[in-house]
Design a protein around this motif. Structure first.
Motif, PDB file in Angstrom:
ATOM      1  N   ARG A  46      -8.566 -72.496 -18.893  1.00  0.00           N
ATOM      2  CA  ARG A  46      -6.998 -72.669 -19.751  1.00  0.00           C
ATOM      3  C   ARG A  46      -7.470 -72.822 -20.960  1.00  0.00           C
ATOM      4  O   ARG A  46      -5.815 -72.669 -21.329  1.00  0.00           O
ATOM      5  N   SER A  47      -7.309 -71.243 -21.757  1.00  0.00           N
ATOM      6  CA  SER A  47      -7.429 -70.288 -22.756  1.00  0.00           C
ATOM      7  C   SER A  47      -6.319 -69.218 -22.401  1.00  0.00           C
ATOM      8  O   SER A  47      -4.991 -68.587 -22.976  1.00  0.00           O
ATOM      9  N   GLY A  48      -5.985 -69.024 -20.887  1.00  0.00           N
ATOM     10  CA  GLY A  48      -4.873 -68.731 -20.549  1.00  0.00           C
ATOM     11  C   GLY A  48      -5.132 -67.304 -20.149  1.00  0.00           C
ATOM     12  O   GLY A  48      -4.479 -66.126 -20.146  1.00  0.00           O
ATOM     13  N   GLU A  49      -6.594 -66.973 -20.450  1.00  0.00           N
ATOM     14  CA  GLU A  49      -6.933 -65.576 -20.150  1.00  0.00           C
ATOM     15  C   GLU A  49      -7.263 -65.434 -18.622  1.00  0.00           C
ATOM     16  O   GLU A  49      -6.188 -63.920 -18.454  1.00  0.00           O
ATOM     17  N   LYS A  51      -4.738 -66.312 -15.766  1.00  0.00           N
ATOM     18  CA  LYS A  51      -3.758 -66.918 -15.092  1.00  0.00           C
ATOM     19  C   LYS A  51      -3.869 -67.183 -13.877  1.00  0.00           C
ATOM     20  O   LYS A  51      -2.922 -67.864 -13.095  1.00  0.00           O
ATOM     21  N   HIS A  52      -4.726 -66.781 -12.841  1.00  0.00           N
ATOM     22  CA  HIS A  52      -4.183 -67.580 -11.119  1.00  0.00           C
ATOM     23  C   HIS A  52      -5.452 -68.228 -11.504  1.00  0.00           C
ATOM     24  O   HIS A  52      -5.774 -69.417 -11.580  1.00  0.00           O
ATOM     25  N   ARG A  53      -3.980 -69.278 -11.344  1.00  0.00           N
ATOM     26  CA  ARG A  53      -4.636 -71.263 -11.785  1.00  0.00           C
ATOM     27  C   ARG A  53      -3.985 -72.426 -11.395  1.00  0.00           C
ATOM     28  O   ARG A  53      -2.556 -71.971 -11.270  1.00  0.00           O
ATOM     29  N   ARG A  54      -4.130 -72.914 -10.937  1.00  0.00           N
ATOM     30  CA  ARG A  54      -3.762 -74.454 -10.452  1.00  0.00           C
ATOM     31  C   ARG A  54      -3.012 -74.996 -11.956  1.00  0.00           C
ATOM     32  O   ARG A  54      -3.717 -75.440 -12.654  1.00  0.00           O
ATOM     33  N   LEU A  55      -1.273 -75.164 -12.175  1.00  0.00           N
ATOM     34  CA  LEU A  55      -1.110 -76.154 -13.387  1.00  0.00           C
ATOM     35  C   LEU A  55      -0.557 -77.717 -12.929  1.00  0.00           C
ATOM     36  O   LEU A  55       0.223 -77.668 -12.223  1.00  0.00           O
ATOM     37  N   GLY A  66       3.133 -75.182 -16.932  1.00  0.00           N
ATOM     38  CA  GLY A  66       2.617 -76.250 -17.841  1.00  0.00           C
ATOM     39  C   GLY A  66       1.175 -75.284 -18.191  1.00  0.00           C
ATOM     40  O   GLY A  66       1.649 -73.934 -17.808  1.00  0.00           O
ATOM     41  N   ASP A  67       0.627 -75.640 -19.053  1.00  0.00           N
ATOM     42  CA  ASP A  67      -0.339 -74.660 -19.145  1.00  0.00           C
ATOM     43  C   ASP A  67      -1.757 -76.256 -19.378  1.00  0.00           C
ATOM     44  O   ASP A  67      -2.662 -75.287 -19.539  1.00  0.00           O
ATOM     45  N   ASP A  68      -1.487 -76.922 -18.108  1.00  0.00           N
ATOM     46  CA  ASP A  68      -3.203 -78.117 -17.646  1.00  0.00           C
ATOM     47  C   ASP A  68      -3.456 -77.896 -16.705  1.00  0.00           C
ATOM     48  O   ASP A  68      -2.473 -77.478 -15.735  1.00  0.00           O
ATOM     49  N   VAL A  69      -5.192 -77.041 -16.648  1.00  0.00           N
ATOM     50  CA  VAL A  69      -5.058 -76.864 -15.457  1.00  0.00           C
ATOM     51  C   VAL A  69      -6.012 -77.654 -14.737  1.00  0.00           C
ATOM     52  O   VAL A  69      -6.861 -77.961 -14.884  1.00  0.00           O
ATOM     53  N   TRP A  70      -5.665 -77.725 -13.608  1.00  0.00           N
ATOM     54  CA  TRP A  70      -6.452 -78.490 -12.839  1.00  0.00           C
ATOM     55  C   TRP A  70      -7.178 -77.448 -11.402  1.00  0.00           C
ATOM     56  O   TRP A  70      -7.954 -78.253 -10.391  1.00  0.00           O
ATOM     57  N   PHE A 125      -3.386 -86.726 -12.779  1.00  0.00           N
ATOM     58  CA  PHE A 125      -3.254 -85.884 -12.370  1.00  0.00           C
ATOM     59  C   PHE A 125      -3.139 -86.537 -10.394  1.00  0.00           C
ATOM     60  O   PHE A 125      -3.610 -86.786 -10.445  1.00  0.00           O
ATOM     61  N   ASP A 126      -1.721 -87.255 -10.019  1.00  0.00           N
ATOM     62  CA  ASP A 126      -2.144 -87.673  -9.092  1.00  0.00           C
ATOM     63  C   ASP A 126      -1.444 -86.529  -8.320  1.00  0.00           C
ATOM     64  O   ASP A 126      -0.685 -85.759  -8.169  1.00  0.00           O
ATOM     65  N   LEU A 127      -2.528 -85.647  -6.657  1.00  0.00           N
ATOM     66  CA  LEU A 127      -2.421 -85.241  -5.689  1.00  0.00           C
ATOM     67  C   LEU A 127      -1.036 -86.179  -4.829  1.00  0.00           C
ATOM     68  O   LEU A 127      -1.562 -87.263  -4.531  1.00  0.00           O
ATOM     69  N   THR A 128      -0.061 -85.662  -4.599  1.00  0.00           N
ATOM     70  CA  THR A 128       0.729 -86.977  -3.169  1.00  0.00           C
ATOM     71  C   THR A 128      -0.332 -87.157  -1.707  1.00  0.00           C
ATOM     72  O   THR A 128      -0.847 -85.328  -1.285  1.00  0.00           O
ATOM     73  N   TRP A 129      -0.564 -87.450  -1.005  1.00  0.00           N
ATOM     74  CA  TRP A 129      -0.643 -87.542   0.330  1.00  0.00           C
ATOM     75  C   TRP A 129       0.295 -86.259   1.523  1.00  0.00           C
ATOM     76  O   TRP A 129       0.820 -86.184   0.974  1.00  0.00           O
ATOM     77  N   HIS A 130      -1.136 -85.796   1.611  1.00  0.00           N
ATOM     78  CA  HIS A 130      -0.552 -84.888   2.377  1.00  0.00           C
ATOM     79  C   HIS A 130      -1.220 -84.722   3.317  1.00  0.00           C
ATOM     80  O   HIS A 130      -2.311 -85.002   3.466  1.00  0.00           O
ATOM     81  N   ARG A 131      -0.258 -83.272   4.295  1.00  0.00           N
ATOM     82  CA  ARG A 131      -1.583 -82.611   5.165  1.00  0.00           C
ATOM     83  C   ARG A 131      -1.420 -80.868   4.806  1.00  0.00           C
ATOM     84  O   ARG A 131      -0.385 -81.177   4.400  1.00  0.00           O
ATOM     85  N   ASP A 132      -2.378 -80.802   5.287  1.00  0.00           N
ATOM     86  CA  ASP A 132      -2.799 -78.867   4.097  1.00  0.00           C
ATOM     87  C   ASP A 132      -1.159 -78.386   4.908  1.00  0.00           C
ATOM     88  O   ASP A 132      -0.093 -77.162   4.033  1.00  0.00           O
ATOM     89  N   SER A 133      -1.029 -78.115   5.872  1.00  0.00           N
ATOM     90  CA  SER A 133      -0.211 -76.989   7.054  1.00  0.00           C
ATOM     91  C   SER A 133       0.624 -78.009   7.357  1.00  0.00           C
ATOM     92  O   SER A 133       1.457 -76.816   8.214  1.00  0.00           O
ATOM     93  N   ILE A 134       1.559 -78.977   7.365  1.00  0.00           N
ATOM     94  CA  ILE A 134       2.376 -79.516   7.976  1.00  0.00           C
ATOM     95  C   ILE A 134       3.002 -80.478   6.672  1.00  0.00           C
ATOM     96  O   ILE A 134       2.272 -81.437   6.338  1.00  0.00           O
ATOM     97  N   PRO A 135       4.185 -80.055   6.740  1.00  0.00           N
ATOM     98  CA  PRO A 135       4.722 -80.328   5.300  1.00  0.00           C
ATOM     99  C   PRO A 135       5.780 -82.338   5.917  1.00  0.00           C
ATOM    100  O   PRO A 135       5.714 -82.726   7.273  1.00  0.00           O
ATOM    101  N   ALA A 136       5.708 -83.167   4.507  1.00  0.00           N
ATOM    102  CA  ALA A 136       5.828 -84.630   5.040  1.00  0.00           C
ATOM    103  C   ALA A 136       7.139 -84.952   5.399  1.00  0.00           C
ATOM    104  O   ALA A 136       7.103 -85.630   6.814  1.00  0.00           O
TER     105      ALA A 136
END
Ligand SMILES: O=C(O)CCC(=O)C(=O)O
Ligand SMILES: [Fe+2]
Length: 292
Positions: A46-49, A51-55, A66-70, A125-136
């Motif tokens: 969250r502090s940015g220290e 850098k490997h984060r989902r935003l 972005g800067d809000d971390v999920w 924050f909502d993730l969309t309906w998905h399959r991880d390795s098959i694009p919609a």
């Protein structure tokens, strides 16, 4: 033989339903230690220290805006120096569950991803309906073909706090989308009304393993504490298809002496298998292009 919360063997339940909920893959001693380690890495992300984060705003890698971390990426990275994650990822209890699910032995396991999913601080924050390795957007023919590609791996969420963020459509992991599901994934991907949807409610210490092809989404709430371990492991049979999914997260940091020295004994062969797989797939780094 490990059974799920309904006393069904976990491998049977996962194959049948596309997901399975299991108790007790974390010990009572491990839970507070894991929580403390999570607090430290969440603060760094969250502090940015770190850098490997989902935003927030971006669902799939890469995360650059972005800067809000999920999510906190790469909890096994030696620079984070949190040994409890490696201890747990290599623990006998967890490896036994994975071997049962994948119908394999430890020598055939493949070391993969370990990240952390957390509540953002400022935005829901909502993730969309998905399959991880098959694009919609793929055609029904292509979807059908991709659904037949075996996974040779499994992934899971293990909750450290109450977690009901994940929704799945049970049994959707082996068939193409119905016309209604297709319409939602393309035109209303954050729908709260997917037919047959099930909200997965985990108590602290519970794990859900889910087929990466199950239709799923997640809802993240800034006001509700979430720290859920999110990891995967595979087998040596995975090949290039699995490499692509894994290495899109950028794993070249595993090619360091510091990381290799931090490996749990139980994970030395699984990691050697990962390296051999990358080499076999013709990759000279543990990185690849995004799928979505
Ligand atoms: O937040 C979750 O539980 C699911 C995350 C997810 O679907 C993903 O990372 O692909
Ligand atoms: Fe997903």
């Amino acid at each position: 033989m490990l059974t799920d919360i309904n006393n069904v063997p976990i491998d049977i339940a996962l194959k049948k339903n596309g997901y399975v909920i299991v108790d007790n893959l974390i010990t009572e001693e491990q839970l507070p230690t894991l929580k403390e380690a999570c607090e430290r890495i969440i603060n760094k992300a969250r502090s940015g220290e770190w850098k490997h984060r989902r935003l927030v705003g971006t669902q799939f890698p890469p995360w650059t805006e972005g800067d809000d971390v999920w999510g906190v990426q790469h909890v096994l990275h030696p620079d984070l120096n949190e040994k409890v994650f490696m201890e747990w990822y290599g623990s006998d209890t967890l490896l036994a569950a994975i071997c049962q699910l994948l119908d394999t032995s430890r020598e055939n396991l493949q070391f993969e991803l370990f990240n952390l999913l957390i509540n953002p601080q400022d935005h829901d924050f909502d993730l969309t309906w998905h399959r991880d390795s098959i694009p919609a957007e793929v055609s029904p023919e292509e979807e059908k073909k991709l659904l037949t590609v075996p996974h040779h791996g499994t992934q899971w969420n293990t909750a450290l706090y109450d977690d009901d963020c994940l929704y799945v459509v049970p049994n959707s992991h082996r068939r193409i989308r119905t016309p209604e599901e297709l319409d939602i994934t393309i035109n209303d991907p954050k729908s709260h009304n997917m037919p047959g949807q099930l909200r997965v409610a985990l108590k602290p210490g519970q794990t859900v393993f889910y087929d990466s092809n199950i239709l799923h989404r997640a809802a993240y709430f800034s006001t509700k504490k979430r720290a859920t371990l999110h990891a995967s492991m595979g087998t040596v049979d995975g090949g290039y298809h699995r490499a692509k999914t894994m290495f899109q997260h950028g794993l070249d940091w595993m090619n360091t002496d510091a990381f290799k020295e931090s490996l749990a004994d139980s994970l030395k062969i699984p990691f050697a298998n990962t390296q051999a797989m990358a080499a076999g797939a013709g990759l000279d780094t543990l990185e690849s292009q995004p799928i979505h």
